[in-house]
Design a protein around this motif. Structure first.
Motif, PDB file in Angstrom:
ATOM      1  N   ASP A 157      63.793  16.262  26.997  1.00  0.00           N
ATOM      2  CA  ASP A 157      62.975  15.092  26.679  1.00  0.00           C
ATOM      3  C   ASP A 157      61.611  15.428  26.093  1.00  0.00           C
ATOM      4  OD1 ASP A 157      64.958  13.324  27.679  1.00  0.00           O
ATOM      5  OD2 ASP A 157      64.261  13.722  29.723  1.00  0.00           O
ATOM      6  N   GLY A 158      61.331  16.699  25.868  1.00  0.00           N
ATOM      7  CA  GLY A 158      60.032  17.119  25.355  1.00  0.00           C
ATOM      8  C   GLY A 158      59.121  17.572  26.474  1.00  0.00           C
ATOM      9  N   ALA A 159      58.242  18.514  26.171  1.00  0.00           N
ATOM     10  CA  ALA A 159      57.371  19.071  27.209  1.00  0.00           C
ATOM     11  C   ALA A 159      56.197  19.794  26.558  1.00  0.00           C
ATOM     12  CB  ALA A 159      58.143  20.040  28.105  1.00  0.00           C
ATOM     13  N   ARG A 160      55.178  20.037  27.374  1.00  0.00           N
ATOM     14  CA  ARG A 160      54.047  20.868  26.963  1.00  0.00           C
ATOM     15  C   ARG A 160      53.795  21.873  28.076  1.00  0.00           C
ATOM     16  NH1 ARG A 160      49.102  17.584  25.135  1.00  0.00           N
ATOM     17  NH2 ARG A 160      49.036  16.954  27.327  1.00  0.00           N
ATOM     18  N   LEU A 161      53.495  23.117  27.701  1.00  0.00           N
ATOM     19  CA  LEU A 161      53.285  24.159  28.701  1.00  0.00           C
ATOM     20  C   LEU A 161      52.293  25.183  28.194  1.00  0.00           C
ATOM     21  CD1 LEU A 161      55.942  26.899  28.460  1.00  0.00           C
ATOM     22  CD2 LEU A 161      56.310  24.775  27.195  1.00  0.00           C
ATOM     23  N   LEU A 162      51.740  25.935  29.137  1.00  0.00           N
ATOM     24  CA  LEU A 162      50.926  27.094  28.818  1.00  0.00           C
ATOM     25  C   LEU A 162      51.711  28.348  29.151  1.00  0.00           C
ATOM     26  CD1 LEU A 162      47.383  26.152  30.197  1.00  0.00           C
ATOM     27  CD2 LEU A 162      48.262  25.908  27.861  1.00  0.00           C
ATOM     28  N   VAL A 163      51.664  29.322  28.247  1.00  0.00           N
ATOM     29  CA  VAL A 163      52.274  30.624  28.466  1.00  0.00           C
ATOM     30  C   VAL A 163      51.149  31.611  28.758  1.00  0.00           C
ATOM     31  CG1 VAL A 163      53.738  32.448  27.521  1.00  0.00           C
ATOM     32  CG2 VAL A 163      54.138  30.057  26.861  1.00  0.00           C
ATOM     33  N   LEU A 164      51.169  32.200  29.946  1.00  0.00           N
ATOM     34  CA  LEU A 164      50.173  33.187  30.355  1.00  0.00           C
ATOM     35  C   LEU A 164      50.863  34.519  30.555  1.00  0.00           C
ATOM     36  CD1 LEU A 164      48.354  31.042  33.081  1.00  0.00           C
ATOM     37  CD2 LEU A 164      47.811  31.183  30.640  1.00  0.00           C
ATOM     38  N   GLY A 165      50.207  35.608  30.204  1.00  0.00           N
ATOM     39  CA  GLY A 165      50.835  36.910  30.385  1.00  0.00           C
ATOM     40  C   GLY A 165      49.831  38.039  30.371  1.00  0.00           C
ATOM     41  N   GLY A 166      50.302  39.206  30.808  1.00  0.00           N
ATOM     42  CA  GLY A 166      49.469  40.397  30.789  1.00  0.00           C
ATOM     43  C   GLY A 166      50.141  41.536  31.521  1.00  0.00           C
ATOM     44  N   THR A 167      49.655  42.739  31.302  1.00  0.00           N
ATOM     45  CA  THR A 167      50.162  43.881  32.045  1.00  0.00           C
ATOM     46  C   THR A 167      49.729  43.747  33.505  1.00  0.00           C
ATOM     47  OG1 THR A 167      48.193  45.143  31.413  1.00  0.00           O
ATOM     48  CG2 THR A 167      50.162  45.434  30.065  1.00  0.00           C
ATOM     49  N   PRO A 168      50.548  44.203  34.458  1.00  0.00           N
ATOM     50  CA  PRO A 168      50.153  44.113  35.871  1.00  0.00           C
ATOM     51  C   PRO A 168      48.740  44.660  36.083  1.00  0.00           C
ATOM     52  CG  PRO A 168      52.424  44.829  35.698  1.00  0.00           C
ATOM     53  CD  PRO A 168      51.887  44.806  34.285  1.00  0.00           C
ATOM     54  N   PHE A 169      47.934  43.924  36.848  1.00  0.00           N
ATOM     55  CA  PHE A 169      46.512  44.247  36.953  1.00  0.00           C
ATOM     56  C   PHE A 169      46.269  45.602  37.589  1.00  0.00           C
ATOM     57  CE2 PHE A 169      42.224  43.424  38.938  1.00  0.00           C
ATOM     58  CZ  PHE A 169      41.520  43.437  37.743  1.00  0.00           C
ATOM     59  N   GLY A 170      46.981  45.901  38.654  1.00  0.00           N
ATOM     60  CA  GLY A 170      46.926  47.240  39.224  1.00  0.00           C
ATOM     61  C   GLY A 170      45.692  47.570  40.032  1.00  0.00           C
ATOM     62  N   GLU A 171      44.840  46.588  40.300  1.00  0.00           N
ATOM     63  CA  GLU A 171      43.663  46.800  41.132  1.00  0.00           C
ATOM     64  C   GLU A 171      43.626  45.723  42.210  1.00  0.00           C
ATOM     65  OE1 GLU A 171      39.955  47.163  39.025  1.00  0.00           O
ATOM     66  OE2 GLU A 171      40.872  48.202  37.318  1.00  0.00           O
ATOM     67  N   SER A 172      42.999  46.053  43.322  1.00  0.00           N
ATOM     68  CA  SER A 172      42.796  45.058  44.379  1.00  0.00           C
ATOM     69  C   SER A 172      41.476  44.335  44.154  1.00  0.00           C
ATOM     70  CB  SER A 172      42.764  45.727  45.754  1.00  0.00           C
ATOM     71  OG  SER A 172      43.999  46.324  46.046  1.00  0.00           O
ATOM     72  N   ILE A 173      41.456  43.039  44.476  1.00  0.00           N
ATOM     73  CA  ILE A 173      40.216  42.280  44.401  1.00  0.00           C
ATOM     74  C   ILE A 173      40.027  41.507  45.703  1.00  0.00           C
ATOM     75  CG2 ILE A 173      40.375  42.010  41.892  1.00  0.00           C
ATOM     76  CD1 ILE A 173      41.166  39.047  42.410  1.00  0.00           C
ATOM     77  N   VAL A 174      38.793  41.108  45.949  1.00  0.00           N
ATOM     78  CA  VAL A 174      38.480  40.137  46.982  1.00  0.00           C
ATOM     79  C   VAL A 174      37.911  38.924  46.250  1.00  0.00           C
ATOM     80  CG1 VAL A 174      37.091  39.597  49.008  1.00  0.00           C
ATOM     81  CG2 VAL A 174      38.039  41.892  48.720  1.00  0.00           C
ATOM     82  N   MET A 175      38.549  37.770  46.427  1.00  0.00           N
ATOM     83  CA  MET A 175      38.139  36.561  45.728  1.00  0.00           C
ATOM     84  C   MET A 175      37.793  35.492  46.765  1.00  0.00           C
ATOM     85  SD  MET A 175      39.984  34.559  42.558  1.00  0.00           S
ATOM     86  CE  MET A 175      41.512  34.194  43.411  1.00  0.00           C
ATOM     87  N   TRP A 176      36.575  34.965  46.670  1.00  0.00           N
ATOM     88  CA  TRP A 176      36.116  33.928  47.595  1.00  0.00           C
ATOM     89  C   TRP A 176      35.153  33.022  46.863  1.00  0.00           C
ATOM     90  CZ3 TRP A 176      31.274  32.565  49.510  1.00  0.00           C
ATOM     91  CH2 TRP A 176      31.272  31.681  50.591  1.00  0.00           C
ATOM     92  N   TRP A 177      35.352  31.708  47.007  1.00  0.00           N
ATOM     93  CA  TRP A 177      34.588  30.698  46.297  1.00  0.00           C
ATOM     94  C   TRP A 177      34.602  31.016  44.805  1.00  0.00           C
ATOM     95  CZ3 TRP A 177      28.808  29.727  45.415  1.00  0.00           C
ATOM     96  CH2 TRP A 177      28.586  28.397  45.095  1.00  0.00           C
ATOM     97  N   ASN A 178      33.443  31.282  44.182  1.00  0.00           N
ATOM     98  CA  ASN A 178      33.395  31.545  42.740  1.00  0.00           C
ATOM     99  C   ASN A 178      33.216  33.013  42.404  1.00  0.00           C
ATOM    100  OD1 ASN A 178      33.553  28.766  42.055  1.00  0.00           O
ATOM    101  ND2 ASN A 178      31.400  28.536  42.580  1.00  0.00           N
ATOM    102  N   PHE A 179      33.404  33.876  43.392  1.00  0.00           N
ATOM    103  CA  PHE A 179      33.137  35.293  43.200  1.00  0.00           C
ATOM    104  C   PHE A 179      34.430  36.102  43.204  1.00  0.00           C
ATOM    105  CE2 PHE A 179      29.330  34.010  45.966  1.00  0.00           C
ATOM    106  CZ  PHE A 179      28.540  33.683  44.869  1.00  0.00           C
ATOM    107  N   VAL A 180      34.509  37.064  42.292  1.00  0.00           N
ATOM    108  CA  VAL A 180      35.535  38.102  42.345  1.00  0.00           C
ATOM    109  C   VAL A 180      34.815  39.426  42.559  1.00  0.00           C
ATOM    110  CG1 VAL A 180      37.291  39.369  41.047  1.00  0.00           C
ATOM    111  CG2 VAL A 180      37.233  36.869  40.944  1.00  0.00           C
ATOM    112  N   ALA A 181      35.224  40.143  43.583  1.00  0.00           N
ATOM    113  CA  ALA A 181      34.574  41.397  43.953  1.00  0.00           C
ATOM    114  C   ALA A 181      35.641  42.396  44.370  1.00  0.00           C
ATOM    115  CB  ALA A 181      33.569  41.157  45.079  1.00  0.00           C
ATOM    116  N   ARG A 182      35.209  43.489  44.994  1.00  0.00           N
ATOM    117  CA  ARG A 182      36.163  44.493  45.469  1.00  0.00           C
ATOM    118  C   ARG A 182      36.154  44.623  46.992  1.00  0.00           C
ATOM    119  NH1 ARG A 182      37.294  43.633  41.058  1.00  0.00           N
ATOM    120  NH2 ARG A 182      38.087  45.007  39.430  1.00  0.00           N
TER     121      ARG A 182
END
Length: 333
Positions: A248-273
Motif C-alpha cells: 500500500d506504499g510506505a516511507r522509511l529511513l535506512v540507517l547503517g554503519g560498521t559495528p561501533f566496537g567501543e563501549s559507551i555510557v549514555m545518560w540524558w544528553n551525554f555520551v561518555a565512556r
C-alpha cells in the motif's frame, strides 16, 4: 500508533538468507518533560544499543502543533555525539553555542557535532503556515579518537534519486549511486526511501555494515519479514542486498554503519565512556546554569563553561535530572 510498553519485546524474523532480522518496537517517551512533546523511541533498547554508530532514534508525528505538541527544547547540553535532524513535514529552528543558526525543512539534514561539548535549542516554527511536525531525531556516537573534537554544524539538502515505484534521498554516506558530503567519524549510512503502492526496491549494501529500517508510515516487507509503522528492523552484517517492498506504499529511513566496537555510557544528553565522566559533565552544566542554587532566568545570564552559551537564547536553560542514587551507570556495547 505506538507501543507504550516501557519494556518492549524484541521479535526475530528468520527469512531471506537465514540471517536473523530483529524487529524492535518503540516505547513512547516525553521529550523535554512530562507535559512535553511525545516521541516514539526505538533505539537504544535493552538488548540493542547500536546500529553501526547510530545509538539513539526518536520518531515523531504527524503532530498538529497549532494545538499543542510542538517542539520546544530550550538550551540544553550534549557531549561525545552527533545529532541528526530529518523532517518529513514542518520546520525547526536550531541555534547553538558554536554560533550556528539553521532552519531545517523537509528533505534537509542538520548534523550537529557536539564533540567536547555544546549547548543548543530547537523550536518548531509555524510562521510559514505549516502546522504539521513530522520527523526523526537521531544520534551518532563519536569514536574515542573524535569525541573531544570541536563542535560544529553541517546542513545539507540531498537530491532525489528515483526508480520504478520508489524515491530515495541519501543524507549520510552512499546508496543507490548517490553520495552525501556530510562528514562523519565512522562509516555510516542514512537515507529516506518512499515506496509507492506496490513499489519494490532492491538496494546493494556494504556487507560490513549493520542496517536498520525505521518505518515511518505504512507496512514494508524486508527480505520476507513484515515491518510495521514505527518499528525498526535490525539487519546484521553480511548481506550484500536488501529487498524492500510495500503493498500500500510506505516511507522509511535506512540507517547503517560498521559495528561501533567501543563501549559507551549514555545518560540524558551525554555520551561518555565512564560513569564518572557523566557525573562531571552534569556538574559542569549545572554550574553554568545556576546561581545561588537557582536556575538563571535567562540563558544570556549563564556562566561560560564547557558547553558555551547560545547567543540568541532568552529562555531558561534546561536543568539536568538528578543522577541515579547509589547506582553506577552501565556501559553499552
Amino acid at each position: 500508533m505506538s507501543n507504550q510498553d516501557a519494556n518492549p519485546e524484541e521479535l526475530v524474523c528468520r527469512e531471506g538468507d537465514g540471517q536473523a532480522i530483529e524487529i524492535l518496537t518503540p516505547r513512547e517517551v516525553p521529550l523535554g518533560g512530562l507535559r512535553a512533546k511525545k516521541v516514539r523511541r526505538t533505539l537504544p533498547q535493552r538488548d540493542r544499543s547500536f546500529i553501526g554508530a547510530w545509538c539513539f532514534a526518536d520518531h515523531y508525528g504527524p503532530d498538529d502543533i497549532e494545538h499543542g505538541n510542538a517542539m520546544a527544547l530550550g538550551q540544553h547540553p550534549h557531549t561525545g555525539l552527533q545529532t541528526v535532524s530529518w523532517l518529513f513535514s514542518g520546520r525547526i529552528d536550531h541555534a547553538d553555542s558554536a554560533g550556528f543558526t539553521q532552519t531545517v525543512l523537509p528533505g534537509q539534514v542538520n548534523l550537529m557535532t557536539a564533540g567536547k561539548g555544546i549547548s543548543h535549542s530547537e523550536f518548531s516554527d509555524t510562521s510559514h503556515g505549516d502546522f504539521t511536525l513530522w520527523g526523526a531525531q537521531l544520534w551518532v556516537a563519536l569514536p574515542n579518537h573524535a569525541r573531544f573534537t570541536e563542535p560544529t554544524l553541517v546542513h545539507y539538502e540531498p537530491p532525489a534519486v528515483t526508480g520504478d515505484g520508489w524515491t530515495a534521498k541519501v543524507f549520510i554516506g552512499s546508496l543507490l549511486g548517490s553520495s552525501s558530503p556530510v562528514p562523519t567519524h565512522t562509516p555510516l549510512l542514512g537515507a529516506e526511501i518512499v515506496l509507492a503502492a506496490g513499489g519494490e526496491i532492491e538496494i546493494d549494501v556494504d556487507p560490513e555494515f549493520e542496517h536498520g529500517l525505521l518505518v515511518d508510515h505504512g507496512v514494508i516487507e524486508a527480505d520476507g519479514c513484515e515491518v510495521k509503522a514505527a518499528e525498526l528492523a535490525f539487519i546484521p552484517v553480511g548481506r550484500t542486498t536488501i529487498r524492500i517492498a510495500s503493498t500500500d506504499g510506505a516511507r522509511l529511513l535506512v540507517l547503517g554503519g560498521t559495528p561501533f566496537g567501543e563501549s559507551i555510557v549514555m545518560w540524558w544528553n551525554f555520551v561518555a565512556r565512564t560513569h564518572d565522566e557523566i557525573v562531571q559533565y552534569r556538574a559542569e552544566w549545572q554550574d553554568q546554569i545556576t546561581k545561588g542554587g537557582q536556575i538563571v532566568p535567562e540563558s544570556r545570564a549563564m556562566r561560560p563553561g564547557r558547553f558555551g552559551i547560545v547567543p540568541t537564547a532568552t529562555e531558561p536553560p534546561i536543568p539536568a535530572p538528578e543522577m541515579p542514587k547509589n547506582v553506577r551507570l552501565k556501559e553499552r556495547r
